[in-house]
Motif scaffolding. Structure first.
Motif, PDB file in Angstrom:
ATOM      1  N   THR A 125      12.889   6.797   4.729  1.00 29.27           N
ATOM      2  CA  THR A 125      14.130   6.919   3.963  1.00 29.27           C
ATOM      3  C   THR A 125      14.814   5.571   3.774  1.00 29.27           C
ATOM      4  OG1 THR A 125      14.417   9.168   4.777  1.00 29.27           O
ATOM      5  CG2 THR A 125      16.350   8.117   3.834  1.00 29.27           C
ATOM      6  N   ALA A 126      14.800   4.738   4.798  1.00 29.66           N
ATOM      7  CA  ALA A 126      15.440   3.421   4.688  1.00 29.66           C
ATOM      8  C   ALA A 126      14.743   2.583   3.612  1.00 29.66           C
ATOM      9  CB  ALA A 126      15.422   2.705   6.032  1.00 29.66           C
ATOM     10  N   PHE A 127      13.406   2.597   3.604  1.00 32.95           N
ATOM     11  CA  PHE A 127      12.646   1.864   2.595  1.00 32.95           C
ATOM     12  C   PHE A 127      12.945   2.433   1.204  1.00 32.95           C
ATOM     13  CE2 PHE A 127       8.809   1.072   0.057  1.00 32.95           C
ATOM     14  CZ  PHE A 127       8.706  -0.299   0.186  1.00 32.95           C
ATOM     15  N   PHE A 128      12.953   3.752   1.088  1.00 29.91           N
ATOM     16  CA  PHE A 128      13.272   4.420  -0.178  1.00 29.91           C
ATOM     17  C   PHE A 128      14.635   3.957  -0.688  1.00 29.91           C
ATOM     18  CE2 PHE A 128      15.553   7.941  -2.239  1.00 29.91           C
ATOM     19  CZ  PHE A 128      14.725   8.211  -3.315  1.00 29.91           C
ATOM     20  N   ASN A 129      15.639   3.964   0.182  1.00 28.43           N
ATOM     21  CA  ASN A 129      16.995   3.564  -0.217  1.00 28.43           C
ATOM     22  C   ASN A 129      17.050   2.100  -0.628  1.00 28.43           C
ATOM     23  OD1 ASN A 129      18.003   6.148   0.225  1.00 28.43           O
ATOM     24  ND2 ASN A 129      18.571   5.704   2.331  1.00 28.43           N
ATOM     25  N   GLU A 180      15.360  12.688  -3.726  1.00 23.10           N
ATOM     26  CA  GLU A 180      15.760  12.265  -2.384  1.00 23.10           C
ATOM     27  C   GLU A 180      14.808  12.766  -1.298  1.00 23.10           C
ATOM     28  OE1 GLU A 180      18.399  10.274  -1.479  1.00 23.10           O
ATOM     29  OE2 GLU A 180      18.831   9.961  -3.602  1.00 23.10           O
ATOM     30  N   ASN A 181      14.077  13.833  -1.566  1.00 22.44           N
ATOM     31  CA  ASN A 181      13.179  14.406  -0.566  1.00 22.44           C
ATOM     32  C   ASN A 181      11.708  14.062  -0.797  1.00 22.44           C
ATOM     33  OD1 ASN A 181      15.300  15.873   0.813  1.00 22.44           O
ATOM     34  ND2 ASN A 181      15.338  17.163  -1.016  1.00 22.44           N
ATOM     35  N   ASN A 237       0.802  -1.229   0.000  1.00 19.73           N
ATOM     36  CA  ASN A 237       0.000   0.000   0.000  1.00 19.73           C
ATOM     37  C   ASN A 237       0.831   1.274   0.000  1.00 19.73           C
ATOM     38  OD1 ASN A 237      -2.416  -1.398  -0.080  1.00 19.73           O
ATOM     39  ND2 ASN A 237      -2.540  -1.531   2.149  1.00 19.73           N
ATOM     40  N   ASP A 238       2.147   1.174   0.214  1.00 20.11           N
ATOM     41  CA  ASP A 238       3.012   2.352   0.166  1.00 20.11           C
ATOM     42  C   ASP A 238       3.227   2.848  -1.260  1.00 20.11           C
ATOM     43  OD1 ASP A 238       3.362   2.498   2.919  1.00 20.11           O
ATOM     44  OD2 ASP A 238       5.107   1.165   2.887  1.00 20.11           O
ATOM     45  N   LYS A 270      17.255  -1.785  -5.134  1.00 19.45           N
ATOM     46  CA  LYS A 270      16.700  -2.947  -5.838  1.00 19.45           C
ATOM     47  C   LYS A 270      16.470  -2.620  -7.309  1.00 19.45           C
ATOM     48  CE  LYS A 270      13.868  -5.096  -2.235  1.00 19.45           C
ATOM     49  NZ  LYS A 270      12.466  -5.394  -1.869  1.00 19.45           N
ATOM     50  N   LEU A 271      15.842  -1.457  -7.550  1.00 20.08           N
ATOM     51  CA  LEU A 271      15.524  -1.081  -8.930  1.00 20.08           C
ATOM     52  C   LEU A 271      16.788  -0.857  -9.750  1.00 20.08           C
ATOM     53  CD1 LEU A 271      12.448   1.195  -8.271  1.00 20.08           C
ATOM     54  CD2 LEU A 271      12.491  -0.932  -9.595  1.00 20.08           C
ATOM     55  N   LYS A 272      17.789  -0.239  -9.168  1.00 17.41           N
ATOM     56  CA  LYS A 272      19.045  -0.031  -9.895  1.00 17.41           C
ATOM     57  C   LYS A 272      19.666  -1.372 -10.280  1.00 17.41           C
ATOM     58  CE  LYS A 272      20.101   4.400  -7.751  1.00 17.41           C
ATOM     59  NZ  LYS A 272      20.951   5.111  -6.792  1.00 17.41           N
TER      60      LYS A 272
END
Length: 178
Positions: A79-83, A132-133, A36-37, A88-90
């Motif tokens: 931020t941790a999830f974003f990173n 990043e923001n 859901n994120d 993963k995508l990279k």
């Protein structure tokens, strides 16, 4: 009997060794739909361009070369999830036979465009934009025999023909970057 058992064990070993544990971009999309994120939109061009006859012949050709558009967006909350997800995508984009067409941006905002297929017969275009923001957007354009010039014209068609094209299904996806 020993030979038979040894043959089965050998086949099983090589079968396990040949399994590819790397996640594909399609698998990533499927897995992310359950989270859901993420905001996920999948649309065929028939939904985007129901009034295709109102477009010019050149625009119709370009729209017909595109079969499906998938959008996946993550609005930065963690931020941790974003990173983790951007890493993963990279990795997926590096390992999944995508050719990088273009890279723009700075340390906080980046966009990379990838293609799969030959330059004059592109099967897939992937746009991966990060802030990043604010989060990231991953867009996949799937089609047949597309080319770079067609993709530019498709983007122009989407932008200039909003009265003809049904772009309402994409509303909210770009809120990630507001």
């Amino acid at each position: 009997m020993k030979f038979f058992k040894l043959s089965i064990l050998t086949l099983a070993f090589f079968g396990l060794m040949s399994c590819n544990n790397e996640q594909s971009l399609q698998e990533y999309y499927i897995d992310s739909k359950e989270n859901n994120d993420f905001k996920v939109i999948e649309a065929s061009t028939s939904l985007i361009a129901p009034a295709i006859e109102k477009l010019s012949a050149d625009q119709q050709k370009v729209v017909k070369s595109v079969k499906k558009i998938n959008l996946l967006a993550y609005s930065l909350k963690d931020t941790a999830f974003f990173n983790t997800e951007t890493a993963k995508l990279k990795t997926i984009l590096q390992n999944d036979d995508y050719d990088e067409l273009m890279k723009v941006g700075n340390s906080e905002q980046r966009m990379r465009i990838f293609i799969k297929g030959d330059e004059d017969a592109i099967d897939e275009v992937v746009v991966f934009a990060q802030d990043e923001n604010k989060g990231f957007v991953l867009a996949r354009v799937l089609g047949e025999d597309m080319n770079v010039a067609d993709m530019v014209r498709f983007a122009e068609t989407m932008d200039t023909s909003s009265a003809t094209l049904n772009t309402g299904s994409f509303e909210g996806i770009m809120d990630v970057f507001k």
